[in-house]
Design a protein around this motif. Structure first.
Motif, PDB file in Angstrom:
ATOM      1  N   ARG A  67      13.999   8.772  -4.782  1.00  0.00           N
ATOM      2  CA  ARG A  67      14.239   7.665  -5.722  1.00  0.00           C
ATOM      3  C   ARG A  67      13.798   6.347  -5.093  1.00  0.00           C
ATOM      4  NH1 ARG A  67      18.794   9.886  -7.454  1.00  0.00           N
ATOM      5  NH2 ARG A  67      20.053   8.797  -5.904  1.00  0.00           N
ATOM      6  N   GLU A  68      14.116   6.159  -3.811  1.00  0.00           N
ATOM      7  CA  GLU A  68      13.742   4.916  -3.129  1.00  0.00           C
ATOM      8  C   GLU A  68      12.226   4.787  -3.009  1.00  0.00           C
ATOM      9  OE1 GLU A  68      15.888   4.527   0.573  1.00  0.00           O
ATOM     10  OE2 GLU A  68      17.825   4.571  -0.462  1.00  0.00           O
TER      11      GLU A  68
ATOM     12  N   PHE B 222      -5.861  -4.695   4.338  1.00  0.00           N
ATOM     13  CA  PHE B 222      -5.497  -3.419   3.697  1.00  0.00           C
ATOM     14  C   PHE B 222      -4.991  -2.427   4.738  1.00  0.00           C
ATOM     15  CE2 PHE B 222      -6.409   0.870   2.176  1.00  0.00           C
ATOM     16  CZ  PHE B 222      -5.798   0.856   0.939  1.00  0.00           C
ATOM     17  N   ILE B 223      -5.724  -2.333   5.846  1.00  0.00           N
ATOM     18  CA  ILE B 223      -5.317  -1.385   6.896  1.00  0.00           C
ATOM     19  C   ILE B 223      -3.962  -1.783   7.481  1.00  0.00           C
ATOM     20  CG2 ILE B 223      -5.894  -0.572   9.229  1.00  0.00           C
ATOM     21  CD1 ILE B 223      -8.827  -0.475   8.299  1.00  0.00           C
ATOM     22  N   GLU B 224      -3.782  -3.070   7.678  1.00  0.00           N
ATOM     23  CA  GLU B 224      -2.498  -3.562   8.215  1.00  0.00           C
ATOM     24  C   GLU B 224      -1.352  -3.211   7.259  1.00  0.00           C
ATOM     25  OE1 GLU B 224      -0.786  -7.928   9.078  1.00  0.00           O
ATOM     26  OE2 GLU B 224      -2.852  -7.624   9.768  1.00  0.00           O
ATOM     27  N   ASN B 225      -1.572  -3.431   5.976  1.00  0.00           N
ATOM     28  CA  ASN B 225      -0.546  -3.097   4.985  1.00  0.00           C
ATOM     29  C   ASN B 225      -0.295  -1.593   4.916  1.00  0.00           C
ATOM     30  OD1 ASN B 225      -0.072  -5.739   4.284  1.00  0.00           O
ATOM     31  ND2 ASN B 225      -1.504  -5.740   2.563  1.00  0.00           N
ATOM     32  N   ALA B 226      -1.364  -0.827   5.037  1.00  0.00           N
ATOM     33  CA  ALA B 226      -1.221   0.630   4.999  1.00  0.00           C
ATOM     34  C   ALA B 226      -0.363   1.095   6.175  1.00  0.00           C
ATOM     35  CB  ALA B 226      -2.594   1.296   5.033  1.00  0.00           C
ATOM     36  N   VAL B 227      -0.673   0.598   7.368  1.00  0.00           N
ATOM     37  CA  VAL B 227       0.099   0.990   8.553  1.00  0.00           C
ATOM     38  C   VAL B 227       1.555   0.541   8.390  1.00  0.00           C
ATOM     39  CG1 VAL B 227       0.403   0.592  11.032  1.00  0.00           C
ATOM     40  CG2 VAL B 227      -1.889   1.011  10.113  1.00  0.00           C
ATOM     41  N   TYR B 228       1.737  -0.688   7.895  1.00  0.00           N
ATOM     42  CA  TYR B 228       3.095  -1.211   7.721  1.00  0.00           C
ATOM     43  C   TYR B 228       3.914  -0.316   6.785  1.00  0.00           C
ATOM     44  CZ  TYR B 228       7.097  -3.918   6.268  1.00  0.00           C
ATOM     45  OH  TYR B 228       8.381  -4.300   5.984  1.00  0.00           O
ATOM     46  N   TRP B 229       3.370  -0.025   5.611  1.00  0.00           N
ATOM     47  CA  TRP B 229       4.156   0.722   4.622  1.00  0.00           C
ATOM     48  C   TRP B 229       4.329   2.186   5.009  1.00  0.00           C
ATOM     49  CZ3 TRP B 229       7.529  -1.500   1.773  1.00  0.00           C
ATOM     50  CH2 TRP B 229       7.334  -2.836   1.411  1.00  0.00           C
ATOM     51  N   ASN B 230       3.312   2.740   5.687  1.00  0.00           N
ATOM     52  CA  ASN B 230       3.467   4.114   6.192  1.00  0.00           C
ATOM     53  C   ASN B 230       4.651   4.197   7.153  1.00  0.00           C
ATOM     54  OD1 ASN B 230       1.340   5.240   4.809  1.00  0.00           O
ATOM     55  ND2 ASN B 230      -0.004   5.463   6.571  1.00  0.00           N
ATOM     56  N   THR B 231       4.689   3.276   8.112  1.00  0.00           N
ATOM     57  CA  THR B 231       5.752   3.340   9.121  1.00  0.00           C
ATOM     58  C   THR B 231       7.080   2.835   8.537  1.00  0.00           C
ATOM     59  OG1 THR B 231       4.941   1.223   9.961  1.00  0.00           O
ATOM     60  CG2 THR B 231       4.306   3.160  11.181  1.00  0.00           C
ATOM     61  N   GLU B 232       6.997   1.854   7.647  1.00  0.00           N
ATOM     62  CA  GLU B 232       8.220   1.284   7.086  1.00  0.00           C
ATOM     63  C   GLU B 232       8.978   2.313   6.245  1.00  0.00           C
ATOM     64  OE1 GLU B 232      10.040  -1.174   7.615  1.00  0.00           O
ATOM     65  OE2 GLU B 232      11.304  -1.331   5.823  1.00  0.00           O
ATOM     66  N   PHE B 233       8.243   3.102   5.447  1.00  0.00           N
ATOM     67  CA  PHE B 233       8.991   4.089   4.661  1.00  0.00           C
ATOM     68  C   PHE B 233       9.560   5.174   5.561  1.00  0.00           C
ATOM     69  CE2 PHE B 233      10.315   7.464   1.991  1.00  0.00           C
ATOM     70  CZ  PHE B 233      11.056   6.771   1.045  1.00  0.00           C
ATOM     71  N   MET B 234       8.817   5.547   6.600  1.00  0.00           N
ATOM     72  CA  MET B 234       9.345   6.525   7.560  1.00  0.00           C
ATOM     73  C   MET B 234      10.628   5.972   8.191  1.00  0.00           C
ATOM     74  SD  MET B 234       9.477   9.337   9.041  1.00  0.00           S
ATOM     75  CE  MET B 234       8.693  10.604  10.022  1.00  0.00           C
TER      76      MET B 234
ATOM     77  N   VAL C 199       0.863  -1.178   0.000  1.00  0.00           N
ATOM     78  CA  VAL C 199       0.000   0.000   0.000  1.00  0.00           C
ATOM     79  C   VAL C 199       0.902   1.231   0.000  1.00  0.00           C
ATOM     80  CG1 VAL C 199      -1.735   1.319   1.282  1.00  0.00           C
ATOM     81  CG2 VAL C 199      -1.900  -1.180   1.163  1.00  0.00           C
ATOM     82  N   MET C 200       0.731   2.074  -0.992  1.00  0.00           N
ATOM     83  CA  MET C 200       1.580   3.266  -1.090  1.00  0.00           C
ATOM     84  C   MET C 200       1.151   4.305  -0.063  1.00  0.00           C
ATOM     85  SD  MET C 200       2.292   5.835  -4.294  1.00  0.00           S
ATOM     86  CE  MET C 200       0.710   6.661  -4.349  1.00  0.00           C
ATOM     87  N   PRO C 201       2.100   4.738   0.781  1.00  0.00           N
ATOM     88  CA  PRO C 201       1.758   5.840   1.683  1.00  0.00           C
ATOM     89  C   PRO C 201       1.414   7.073   0.852  1.00  0.00           C
ATOM     90  CG  PRO C 201       3.883   4.844   2.283  1.00  0.00           C
ATOM     91  CD  PRO C 201       3.500   4.305   0.934  1.00  0.00           C
ATOM     92  N   CYS C 202       0.373   7.771   1.259  1.00  0.00           N
ATOM     93  CA  CYS C 202      -0.010   8.991   0.525  1.00  0.00           C
ATOM     94  C   CYS C 202       0.136  10.211   1.409  1.00  0.00           C
ATOM     95  CB  CYS C 202      -1.428   8.865  -0.006  1.00  0.00           C
ATOM     96  SG  CYS C 202      -1.583   7.603  -1.286  1.00  0.00           S
ATOM     97  N   TYR C 203       0.912  10.088   2.501  1.00  0.00           N
ATOM     98  CA  TYR C 203       1.106  11.266   3.337  1.00  0.00           C
ATOM     99  C   TYR C 203       1.889  12.314   2.562  1.00  0.00           C
ATOM    100  CZ  TYR C 203       4.825   7.874   4.885  1.00  0.00           C
ATOM    101  OH  TYR C 203       5.781   6.903   4.966  1.00  0.00           O
ATOM    102  N   MET C 204       1.319  13.487   2.510  1.00  0.00           N
ATOM    103  CA  MET C 204       1.999  14.599   1.827  1.00  0.00           C
ATOM    104  C   MET C 204       2.165  15.783   2.763  1.00  0.00           C
ATOM    105  SD  MET C 204       0.176  14.701  -1.897  1.00  0.00           S
ATOM    106  CE  MET C 204       0.472  16.465  -1.979  1.00  0.00           C
ATOM    107  N   VAL C 205       1.172  16.001   3.629  1.00  0.00           N
ATOM    108  CA  VAL C 205       1.224  17.202   4.468  1.00  0.00           C
ATOM    109  C   VAL C 205       1.627  16.911   5.907  1.00  0.00           C
ATOM    110  CG1 VAL C 205      -0.375  18.540   3.055  1.00  0.00           C
ATOM    111  CG2 VAL C 205      -1.276  17.158   4.940  1.00  0.00           C
ATOM    112  N   GLY C 206       1.684  15.628   6.289  1.00  0.00           N
ATOM    113  CA  GLY C 206       2.115  15.335   7.647  1.00  0.00           C
ATOM    114  C   GLY C 206       2.132  13.843   7.915  1.00  0.00           C
ATOM    115  N   TYR C 207       3.248  13.354   8.428  1.00  0.00           N
ATOM    116  CA  TYR C 207       3.327  11.930   8.783  1.00  0.00           C
ATOM    117  C   TYR C 207       2.530  11.667  10.059  1.00  0.00           C
ATOM    118  CZ  TYR C 207       5.205   7.521  10.508  1.00  0.00           C
ATOM    119  OH  TYR C 207       5.322   6.244  10.991  1.00  0.00           O
TER     120      TYR C 207
END
Ligand SMILES: [Zn+2]
Length: 292
Positions: free
Chosen positions: A250-251, A220-232, A178-186
């Motif tokens: 790039r990453e 979906f929610i689990e994946n969203a949370v994972y990828w949000n925190t993982e990219f951070m 799930v691609m994180p879509c945070y743009m204005v605040g993590y």
């Protein structure tokens, strides 16, 4: 009972028609160039029933542009969105970006020559947390969910445990990513994700992808949370290792701009969002926000 049909006029310009016995509503409204096709699709489903609402999850061009064309087809329609989205849609600078992004999407689709109605974009009903849209047997409660933009809202239908999500919860990039879509605040996005996750949805309408049901919702929610925190986490680690914003960008792109994502988001739009995302992460890491 709410029935949901994807009536989008083009890939990336998804829009979903909700019907109950009482009322009808369109969730998001796609690009400008794909609006005529979308309107034909809506008419095919409605067969003469009126369209009562357009519900905008946020003010981005690929979600809000079609609403100006819908209004011409159904003059009595009520276009609803957040108070913040209403303000943005009236800003000349925001309209200029929308026009540019719509032109780009149209060019890629070989559909330039469409009618530009950016100047007629308007939200009639400015909504805030807790406000309701009455669809007859189903009520939709507004949940403010900033993080992707400041103007993002989701809608919760308690009768059906149905969440009409917004991009703050992320977009499916395929293969469980799930691609994180945070743009204005993590931190802001994670707070919103927590709020949406706590609803216990049994159905989730996800932007660009459509309806998830049953176990797919929690996954979906689990994946969203994972990828949000993982990219951070990767961004924090990267910064400690001396990586700059360009390298982090790039990453991010390598991870999330999958061929599946490219089907629904032009690269120019992805790059524009990314130009906000990475500096935002760097800023919040500098402030000590993050996974620690
Ligand atoms: Zn967006």
């Amino acid at each position: 009972m709410v029935t949901i049909t994807n009536v989008g006029g083009a890939p990336g310009g998804e829009a979903f028609l909700l019907e109950t016995e009482g009322k009808t509503a369109l969730v998001d409204s796609g690009f400008a160039y794909s609006a005529p096709r979308m309107i034909a699709n809506i008419k095919d489903v409605l067969r003469g029933r009126p369209l009562d609402y357009v519900l905008l999850t946020h003010s981005h061009y690929d979600h809000a542009s079609g609403s100006a064309y819908v209004r011409a087809a159904w003059p009595d329609v009520t276009v609803a969105g957040s108070a913040y989205a209403k303000k943005i849609l009236e800003k000349p600078s925001a309209r200029a970006v929308m026009r540019e992004m719509n032109d780009n999407a149209a060019r890629i689709a070989g559909a330039d020559g469409y009618e530009d109605r950016t100047d007629r974009l308007h939200i009639d009903l400015a909504m805030a947390e807790g406000d309701e849209i009455d669809l007859g047997p189903a009520k939709l409660r507004v949940i403010e969910a900033p993080g992707h933009t400041k103007c993002c809202i989701a809608f919760w239908c308690g009768e059906e445990k149905l969440l009409l999500s917004c991009e703050t919860l992320g977009v499916d990039a395929g293969g469980g990513v799930v691609m994180p879509c945070y743009m204005v605040g993590y931190a802001l996005a994670m707070e919103s994700v927590g709020k949406l996750a706590a609803l216990g949805a049994e159905k989730i309408l996800t932007p660009h992808r459509g309806l998830l049901e049953g176990e797919a919702c929690a996954a979906f929610i689990e994946n969203a949370v994972y990828w949000n925190t993982e990219f951070m986490r990767r961004a924090e680690e990267g910064m400690r290792a001396g990586k700059g914003e360009a390298e982090l960008a790039r990453e991010f792109k390598e991870l999330f701009y999958t061929p599946y994502m490219a089907e629904v988001q032009p690269e120019k739009a992805f790059d524009l969002n990314l130009s906000y995302t990475i500096p935002m992460l760097v800023r919040e890491i500098d402030q000590g926000i993050g996974n620690k």
